[in-house]
Design a protein around this motif. Structure first.
Motif, PDB file in Angstrom:
ATOM      1  N   LEU A   6      40.384  41.382  43.529  1.00 38.02           N
ATOM      2  CA  LEU A   6      41.836  41.295  43.144  1.00 38.02           C
ATOM      3  C   LEU A   6      42.256  40.452  41.969  1.00 38.02           C
ATOM      4  O   LEU A   6      41.695  39.382  41.707  1.00 38.02           O
ATOM      5  N   THR A  18      46.331  45.561  37.176  1.00 38.75           N
ATOM      6  CA  THR A  18      46.519  44.636  38.163  1.00 38.75           C
ATOM      7  C   THR A  18      46.187  45.167  39.461  1.00 38.75           C
ATOM      8  O   THR A  18      46.490  46.412  39.906  1.00 38.75           O
ATOM      9  N   THR A  20      45.538  45.177  43.608  1.00 35.94           N
ATOM     10  CA  THR A  20      45.951  44.632  44.470  1.00 35.94           C
ATOM     11  C   THR A  20      45.365  45.210  45.865  1.00 35.94           C
ATOM     12  O   THR A  20      44.728  46.099  45.913  1.00 35.94           O
TER      13      THR A  20
END
Length: 83
Positions: A6, A18, A20
């Motif tokens: 992550l 990004t 997540t």
């Protein structure tokens, strides 16, 4: 181990990927694009199913993720982890 991938990865000069998660599902969002689910091929290799692309998260000698290797349309590039 899932949490180690992550973070944010520098994809060129103006884009950031990004990564997540929500539960056990991992998601990736590139600057200016929607968030898409990543599907695991192994503990460190994932693929998108909305496009033919994959990403492998690379570790250093002590097991820390340092960068991601992205493969798409015959091209491969490394993206350093920035946080």
């Amino acid at each position: 181990e899932l949490d180690s991938i992550l973070g944010r990865y520098q994809y060129g000069s103006a884009a950031i990927l990004t990564v997540t998660r929500y539960g056990l599902a991992v998601f990736a969002q590139l600057t200016g694009q929607p968030k898409f689910r990543l599907h695991p091929k192994s503990a460190t290799e994932y693929e998108w199913r909305v496009v033919e692309a994959s990403v492998t998260f690379k570790k250093d000698a002590v097991g820390k993720i340092t960068h991601a290797t992205h493969r798409q349309n015959g091209a491969t590039f490394d993206a350093p982890k920035i946080e």
